[in-house]
Design a protein around this motif. Structure first.
Motif, PDB file in Angstrom:
ATOM      1  N   LEU A  29      -4.980  -0.274  11.624  1.00  0.00           N
ATOM      2  CA  LEU A  29      -4.588   0.030  10.249  1.00  0.00           C
ATOM      3  C   LEU A  29      -5.584  -0.487   9.226  1.00  0.00           C
ATOM      4  O   LEU A  29      -5.544  -0.084   8.059  1.00  0.00           O
ATOM      5  N   ARG A  30      -6.465  -1.378   9.634  1.00  0.00           N
ATOM      6  CA  ARG A  30      -7.512  -1.820   8.722  1.00  0.00           C
ATOM      7  C   ARG A  30      -8.553  -0.726   8.510  1.00  0.00           C
ATOM      8  O   ARG A  30      -9.175  -0.642   7.446  1.00  0.00           O
ATOM      9  N   TYR A 115       3.134   5.267   6.451  1.00  0.00           N
ATOM     10  CA  TYR A 115       4.309   4.913   7.251  1.00  0.00           C
ATOM     11  C   TYR A 115       4.107   3.592   8.002  1.00  0.00           C
ATOM     12  O   TYR A 115       4.920   2.672   7.853  1.00  0.00           O
ATOM     13  N   PRO A 116       3.063   3.457   8.813  1.00  0.00           N
ATOM     14  CA  PRO A 116       2.873   2.156   9.474  1.00  0.00           C
ATOM     15  C   PRO A 116       2.555   1.038   8.504  1.00  0.00           C
ATOM     16  O   PRO A 116       2.910  -0.123   8.756  1.00  0.00           O
ATOM     17  N   LEU A 117       1.905   1.340   7.382  1.00  0.00           N
ATOM     18  CA  LEU A 117       1.649   0.298   6.386  1.00  0.00           C
ATOM     19  C   LEU A 117       2.959  -0.223   5.806  1.00  0.00           C
ATOM     20  O   LEU A 117       3.116  -1.435   5.603  1.00  0.00           O
ATOM     21  N   ALA A 118       3.906   0.671   5.534  1.00  0.00           N
ATOM     22  CA  ALA A 118       5.214   0.239   5.036  1.00  0.00           C
ATOM     23  C   ALA A 118       5.921  -0.622   6.063  1.00  0.00           C
ATOM     24  O   ALA A 118       6.557  -1.633   5.730  1.00  0.00           O
ATOM     25  N   TYR A 128      12.186   0.679   3.711  1.00  0.00           N
ATOM     26  CA  TYR A 128      12.715   2.040   3.755  1.00  0.00           C
ATOM     27  C   TYR A 128      12.449   2.779   2.442  1.00  0.00           C
ATOM     28  O   TYR A 128      12.279   4.003   2.447  1.00  0.00           O
ATOM     29  N   VAL A 129      12.393   2.042   1.344  1.00  0.00           N
ATOM     30  CA  VAL A 129      11.969   2.669   0.088  1.00  0.00           C
ATOM     31  C   VAL A 129      10.538   3.174   0.219  1.00  0.00           C
ATOM     32  O   VAL A 129      10.205   4.296  -0.194  1.00  0.00           O
ATOM     33  N   GLY A 130       9.683   2.341   0.817  1.00  0.00           N
ATOM     34  CA  GLY A 130       8.299   2.751   1.022  1.00  0.00           C
ATOM     35  C   GLY A 130       8.187   3.969   1.909  1.00  0.00           C
ATOM     36  O   GLY A 130       7.388   4.887   1.641  1.00  0.00           O
TER      37      GLY A 130
END
Length: 210
Positions: A29-30, A115-118, A128-130
């Motif tokens: 993710l980086r 999605y994975p960042l959230a 879940y907001v993210g």
């Protein structure tokens, strides 16, 4: 056993060291946002045939978004454990997604990494907001970008957003459940090893007494 999640959002072994899969995910993710920006730019240039001015504005939006991710995710690791700061980061990330999708629907590929960042950097209900915000941005991209806000377009956008959010939330739930079960199995193995060690010590002591 409760899930073993750190403030940054990934599981840890009982000894405090991150599991290898989570380490690999964080390393991925980086780099993923920058790679996905490049991947999204290629079809944008090839299919939309933008003018030089449009390309300049798009590259500018990409540069700002990339700098935002670089500042928060790469250059300040210590901020990952501060929920308020990461909520600020994610709000800026969503804004960057919306700006890029407005430039071209192809940047929906970039929005996916939200999605994975959230999941990693947000916690509790903010996670879940993210996810819903990223689902909304992705829905815009899937529907071809921004359109005049007619009732039919708004309804379709809401439906696609809902479908995106439900699918991703389901996958996350199943992933968390599998991770919890994995952690339970690991803890059971550790407990058994500790019990065997103590039993061996007791047997050694008894042998010495005899």
């Amino acid at each position: 056993l409760p899930p073993r999640f750190t403030a940054a959002g990934f599981a840890r072994r009982p000894d405090g060291a991150p599991d290898d899969p989570e380490q690999r995910l964080e390393k991925f993710l980086r780099l993923a946002p920058f790679a996905l920006l490049i991947i999204s730019t290629i079809p944008y240039l090839l299919t939309q045939h933008p003018t030089a001015a449009d390309v300049g504005r798009t590259i500018g939006a990409e540069a700002v978004t990339a700098a935002w991710v670089l500042w928060w995710v790469i250059l300040h690791d210590e901020w990952h454990r501060r929920p308020v700061l990461m909520a600020v980061f994610f709000a800026g990330f969503v804004l960057g997604c919306g700006l890029l999708v407005a430039r071209s629907p192809w940047f929906g590929f970039f929005c996916w990494v939200g999605y994975p960042l959230a999941f990693l950097y947000l916690s509790g209900w903010l996670r879940y907001v993210g996810i819903v915000l990223i689902a909304a941005a992705s829905a815009l991209a899937q529907l071809g970008g921004f359109h005049p806000p007619t009732p039919s377009h708004l309804a379709l956008w809401l439906v696609v957003t809902l479908l995106n959010g439900v699918l991703v939330t389901t996958f996350i739930y199943l992933g968390e459940k599998a991770e919890n079960q994995n952690q339970e199995r690991k803890q059971t193995v550790i407990d058994l090893a500790e019990a065997n060690r103590r039993l061996e010590e007791m047997m050694a002591e008894n042998t010495g007494l005899h």
